[in-house]
Scaffold this motif. Structure first.
Motif, short mmCIF file in Angstrom:
data_model
loop_
_atom_site.label_atom_id
_atom_site.label_comp_id
_atom_site.label_asym_id
_atom_site.label_seq_id
_atom_site.Cartn_x
_atom_site.Cartn_y
_atom_site.Cartn_z
N CYS A 33 0.85 -1.19 0.00
CA CYS A 33 0.00 0.00 0.00
C CYS A 33 0.89 1.24 0.00
O CYS A 33 1.72 1.42 0.89
N ASN A 46 0.05 4.29 0.60
CA ASN A 46 -0.24 5.12 1.77
C ASN A 46 0.46 4.58 3.02
O ASN A 46 0.92 5.35 3.86
N HIS A 92 -4.61 6.58 7.02
CA HIS A 92 -5.65 6.10 6.12
C HIS A 92 -6.23 4.79 6.65
O HIS A 92 -5.74 4.24 7.62
N HIS A 150 -7.98 0.93 5.27
CA HIS A 150 -8.18 0.01 4.15
C HIS A 150 -9.63 -0.47 4.02
O HIS A 150 -9.96 -1.18 3.09
N HIS A 175 -10.65 7.32 4.03
CA HIS A 175 -11.14 6.13 3.34
C HIS A 175 -11.13 6.33 1.83
O HIS A 175 -11.75 7.26 1.31
N THR A 176 -10.45 5.43 1.14
CA THR A 176 -10.41 5.49 -0.32
C THR A 176 -11.76 5.08 -0.90
O THR A 176 -12.22 5.65 -1.88
#
Length: 67
Positions: A3, A5, A12, A14, A40-41
């Motif tokens: 990752c 990030n 962050h 996942h 949050h992506t």
């Protein structure tokens, strides 16, 4: 796969942030208590979940009872 990030130390999560019609949000990642959107992506509306969500169905049930 790593990752990006995580590698850069960016704060962050996942998990997927699920937003509800009442303005509340919850994360699918165990132990995640910070429901800030930028962390949050993946962010989805609860109505998009398989089977829907109780909060999305509640207004429909209220309308059915009123009629």
């Amino acid at each position: 796969m790593d990752c990006t990030n995580c590698a850069t130390g960016l704060d962050h999560c996942h998990g997927t942030l699920v937003t509800h019609s009442d303005g509340l949000a919850e994360c699918t990642e165990a132990g995640c208590t910070d429901t800030d959107r930028p962390r949050h992506t993946l962010v989805i509306d609860c109505e998009a979940m398989t089977g829907g969500c109780v909060c999305a169905l509640a207004p429909l049930e209220a309308l059915r009872r009123a009629s």
